[in-house]
Motif scaffolding. Structure first.
Motif, PDB file in Angstrom:
ATOM      1  N   ALA A   1     -14.548 118.629 109.047  1.00  0.00           N
ATOM      2  CA  ALA A   1     -13.301 118.281 109.702  1.00  0.00           C
ATOM      3  C   ALA A   1     -13.996 116.807 110.244  1.00  0.00           C
ATOM      4  O   ALA A   1     -12.825 116.244 110.648  1.00  0.00           O
ATOM      5  CB  ALA A   1     -12.617 119.295 110.564  1.00  0.00           C
ATOM      6  N   THR A   2     -15.118 116.787 110.576  1.00  0.00           N
ATOM      7  CA  THR A   2     -15.584 115.487 111.040  1.00  0.00           C
ATOM      8  C   THR A   2     -15.516 114.224 110.242  1.00  0.00           C
ATOM      9  O   THR A   2     -15.726 113.123 110.465  1.00  0.00           O
ATOM     10  CB  THR A   2     -16.732 115.416 111.661  1.00  0.00           C
TER      11      THR A   2
ATOM     12  N   ILE B   1      -4.508 117.395 111.308  1.00  0.00           N
ATOM     13  CA  ILE B   1      -4.866 117.759 112.533  1.00  0.00           C
ATOM     14  C   ILE B   1      -4.769 119.116 112.999  1.00  0.00           C
ATOM     15  O   ILE B   1      -5.662 119.622 113.611  1.00  0.00           O
ATOM     16  CB  ILE B   1      -3.807 116.909 113.435  1.00  0.00           C
ATOM     17  N   GLU B   2      -3.903 119.989 112.539  1.00  0.00           N
ATOM     18  CA  GLU B   2      -3.875 121.295 112.894  1.00  0.00           C
ATOM     19  C   GLU B   2      -5.122 121.969 112.185  1.00  0.00           C
ATOM     20  O   GLU B   2      -5.618 123.032 112.580  1.00  0.00           O
ATOM     21  CB  GLU B   2      -2.827 122.027 111.895  1.00  0.00           C
ATOM     22  N   ARG B   3      -5.974 121.382 111.094  1.00  0.00           N
ATOM     23  CA  ARG B   3      -7.088 122.099 110.317  1.00  0.00           C
ATOM     24  C   ARG B   3      -8.197 121.350 111.204  1.00  0.00           C
ATOM     25  O   ARG B   3      -9.390 121.711 110.737  1.00  0.00           O
ATOM     26  CB  ARG B   3      -6.982 121.627 109.163  1.00  0.00           C
ATOM     27  N   GLY B   4      -8.028 120.677 112.301  1.00  0.00           N
ATOM     28  CA  GLY B   4      -9.123 120.229 112.993  1.00  0.00           C
ATOM     29  C   GLY B   4      -9.783 118.859 112.801  1.00  0.00           C
ATOM     30  O   GLY B   4     -10.748 118.435 113.216  1.00  0.00           O
ATOM     31  N   TRP B   5      -9.118 118.178 111.994  1.00  0.00           N
ATOM     32  CA  TRP B   5      -9.643 116.766 111.215  1.00  0.00           C
ATOM     33  C   TRP B   5      -9.620 115.807 112.478  1.00  0.00           C
ATOM     34  O   TRP B   5      -8.573 115.816 113.401  1.00  0.00           O
ATOM     35  CB  TRP B   5      -8.815 116.233 110.239  1.00  0.00           C
ATOM     36  N   SER B   6     -10.376 115.081 112.769  1.00  0.00           N
ATOM     37  CA  SER B   6     -10.649 114.329 113.948  1.00  0.00           C
ATOM     38  C   SER B   6     -10.700 112.640 113.682  1.00  0.00           C
ATOM     39  O   SER B   6     -10.876 112.052 114.541  1.00  0.00           O
ATOM     40  CB  SER B   6     -11.709 114.757 114.739  1.00  0.00           C
TER      41      SER B   6
ATOM     42  N   ASP C   1       0.030 114.114 119.771  1.00  0.00           N
ATOM     43  CA  ASP C   1      -1.029 114.328 118.704  1.00  0.00           C
ATOM     44  C   ASP C   1      -1.330 112.876 118.084  1.00  0.00           C
ATOM     45  O   ASP C   1      -2.379 112.753 117.459  1.00  0.00           O
ATOM     46  CB  ASP C   1      -0.842 115.330 117.829  1.00  0.00           C
TER      47      ASP C   1
ATOM     48  N   GLN D   1      -4.380 111.012 118.452  1.00  0.00           N
ATOM     49  CA  GLN D   1      -5.550 111.106 117.589  1.00  0.00           C
ATOM     50  C   GLN D   1      -5.582 110.504 116.397  1.00  0.00           C
ATOM     51  O   GLN D   1      -6.737 110.638 115.677  1.00  0.00           O
ATOM     52  CB  GLN D   1      -5.806 112.710 117.340  1.00  0.00           C
TER      53      GLN D   1
END
Length: 205
Positions: A42-43, A61-66, A88, A91
């Motif tokens: 997710a990074t 975003i829900e899956r943690g992608w940043s 959000d 982000q």
């Protein structure tokens, strides 16, 4: 989206609800499946070219992608997404630009385009797009394309489009990009129509 003029696409989003345009998907399942298949952390960085008001960024975003960027020629389309995301939205990096004249100052792990390339009907437009793509990717970067298929519509949003099968898309981007996977999708529009899309995944050599 891009091609035509910025005024054209601004007018589309000022006069039509984002969930009524023909390319709208309540959930971008084909894109998510393609991204999931890459098995990236997710990074990883991703740019959604022509992302506009798409909910792909919401789901990531829900899956943690940043490290997410959305580029679109139409500021009103991006505004729809920002309002929907609320806090959000901070982000995400939002870029109002025509990709054919934009050049990235960084590389992305994933370049996703479900909206733009098939609107580039002139060879010089496609060459300019490729220059942008090459500036924004590095060896190993993945490129996910969805374009109208040969039996897809000839026009969209009042503009002519270029239709592709996998071989035609491969010819546009080889040898710098290697085709890894391709498939077809039958998209159902909000009005109940059917549109044939060609999907391809390339990897930068």
């Amino acid at each position: 989206m891009t091609n035509g003029t910025r005024e054209h696409w601004d007018e589309v989003y000022r006069t039509k609800a984002a969930d009524s345009v023909s390319w709208y998907q309540p959930t971008p399942e084909p894109s998510l499946k393609a991204i999931d298949a890459l098995q990236l952390p997710a990074t990883a960085s991703l740019i959604d070219v022509g992302g506009g008001a798409s909910s792909l960024v919401d789901r990531l975003i829900e899956r943690g992608w940043s490290d997410l960027t959305v580029l679109d020629i139409a500021a009103p389309a991006l505004d729809v997404a920002k309002v929907r995301l609320g806090d959000d939205a901070m982000q995400v990096t939002w870029l109002v630009a025509d990709v054919t004249v934009w050049r990235s100052g960084r590389y992305y792990d994933v370049w996703h385009d479900r909206a733009v390339f098939h609107f580039l009907t002139a060879p010089e437009q496609r060459l300019a797009y490729r220059h942008a793509l090459e500036a924004g990717t590095a060896p190993g970067s993945v490129v996910i394309f969805a374009t109208f298929a040969p039996d897809g519509p000839e026009r969209c949003s009042g503009l002519p489009v270029q239709r592709y099968d996998a071989a035609a898309l491969e010819a546009e981007f080889s040898p710098a990009f290697m085709l890894e996977r391709d498939w077809r999708e039958e998209h159902t529009t909000p009005g109940g129509g059917r549109q044939s899309f060609q999907w391809c995944i390339f990897r930068r050599r």
